[in-house]
Design an enzyme around this catalytic site. Sequence first.
Site: not given
Ligand code: ADP
Length: 600
Positions: A160, A192, A218, A249, A328
């Site tokens: 989320p 979570e 990713d 992102s 970003r």
């Molecule tokens: P973004 O491209 O926006 O960074 P990602 O899928 O790469 O999205 O996720 C970013 C980070 O958030 C990853 O390190 C992932 O492990 C972590 N993550 C996944 N679920 C949660 C959550 N519920 N709360 C906080 N961090 C999370």
Amino acid sequence: MTSESCGYQECAEALLHGEFGAYPSKGARYAVSLTSTELHIQRLVPKPEDDQRTVVPLTDMVGCHTLRNRTSADAAAYFSVYAYPLKKKKVGMSSSRTRQRTVHTFRVDRAAEYAQNKAVAEKWAMAVKCLVLGVPITSATEIVPSLLPRPRRLLLLVNPFGGRGHALQYCHTHILPMITEADISYNLIQTERQNHARELVQGINLTEWDGIVIISGDGLLYEVINGLMERLDWEQAIKMPVGILPCGSGNALAGALNFNGGFEQAMGSELLLNCTLLLCRSIITPMDLVSVTTCSGARSFSFLSVAWGFVSDVDIESEKYRHMGSARFTMGTMVRLASLRTYRGRLSYLPVVESHLHRSISRSITLAANGSLSSFQRTPLHRTISDMGLCEERNILLKRGSALLDTNELPSFEASPSPSSPNALQASSFSFDTVSDNLPPQNHVLHGTGDAPPLRHVRGPPDDLLVPLNQSVPKNWVTVEGDFILMLALYQSHLGADLFTAPSACFNDGLIHLFFVKAGITRAALIRLFLAMEKGTHFQLDCPHLHHFPVRAFRLEPLTRKGTLTVDGERVEYGPIQAQMHGSLSNLLTGAHRGRSSAF
Ligand code: ADP
Ligand code: MG
């Protein structure tokens, strides 16, 4: 049904042809033909006019359902074809594209009995589903339910907080309606916390699922892949097809899937809908993984990249601009460009011998499934949508930056000699040459700094191309030492949804595309490289500072004390790092067969 009664040229290849009313009914009648690539709809009554003809390409369709009027007095049966055609929208001076849900509902009413009309409607629905799923049918095929595989069951893991935090909304408004129309059963779980997905996939019963699809960026897929590799049954587990629906992102793999699917480069909701369309097709392609070992000896499996210098700095430092979504990275790029850093290091790699380069034919398999549809719990969602997509913004910012920096040359950086390096003299004269084929181990190399936690240990196949980090690289490796702006090992075509960094890369070419940019490049030249990367034309710039080699393994020994290293965009401990290719170790839900050659 035959094509005889049809007056169109296309009907020569018609699989089905019929004459139906429509819903809602306005008295019109339509001649409808289904070919292996399109649905043709021609209005017959009141007046057959050329401009009343609609063609729905199969590539835009996701499924077909039969329906019945609630009033039992109606003997007609209905079928609805669900499609998501791309529409161009004019927004001010520019135009944008978006996919718009379109439902064509036909009324089958020729017979007096409902049962007969229903049989016709079901035949059409089955034929459309066969085509969407790639089940071969011809006009001679008897269309029966046994042609269709059982509906797929997907485990959807949604972060989320991915991207700008709209992933749940997009599930509700874009993803779930579409995959329901494609008869996909799912169970949706919200993560979570960090590593939740990783732990979750360690405990799942593999036989219950046909695929694990992450709805985030990713980073969440990196967790899932490593969770699968931590299982005792990793050999089987890593064959579980994985997929990605871009809501983060950093959506590099989605960019690669979009390209492989034959779509134009896209961002935001267009990219998401393209990827969801592809998910509705059940085509799976083997995907290479790269095992990465960091200085503590921990190993992880990576599907995307290892980055050091400019790329990893932008990735990690732009975290504070997360609210901007994928923009970003543009912001981060501008900031990092303004105070460009160089990093000293030693990069060794095992090049791919020319004779080993072969045209890689993407072997794709279609998910074979049979049995009955079991009922699956669906997590209810109660959210609404907001906007997505900032692709133009990045361009404008970068172009502005380019104009500003065009005359602004970077001072050439002095390379500081590494005190204990036998190559210090060469290095101090600012050489960036191939240093040697076999350097002795260096005791001044960093041994793990930074605040990123060490990687966890995963299982997996042995790294037969690597020797321990405290030993020198094998004799057949090449080593370069000097000052770098960036080092990037990439194994997908895209580094971001709009960064077409390794155009020749495909999911299972068995290659690590090793890039590095040497110090001495001007800011203007660097920005030109990144701008050209959007179209994949950066090699045409013939930038002498940009190097690209296809390799099977590499080792990076940073000699600058502070810096960042990322694996698949996630920060890992800083220090010596090495990696090797494990071809076709995993399976990716690609939705498209498109074996592209690995020429570079
Ligand atoms: P973004 O491209 O926006 O960074 P990602 O899928 O790469 O999205 O996720 C970013 C980070 O958030 C990853 O390190 C992932 O492990 C972590 N993550 C996944 N679920 C949660 C959550 N519920 N709360 C906080 N961090 C999370
Ligand atoms: Mg590849």
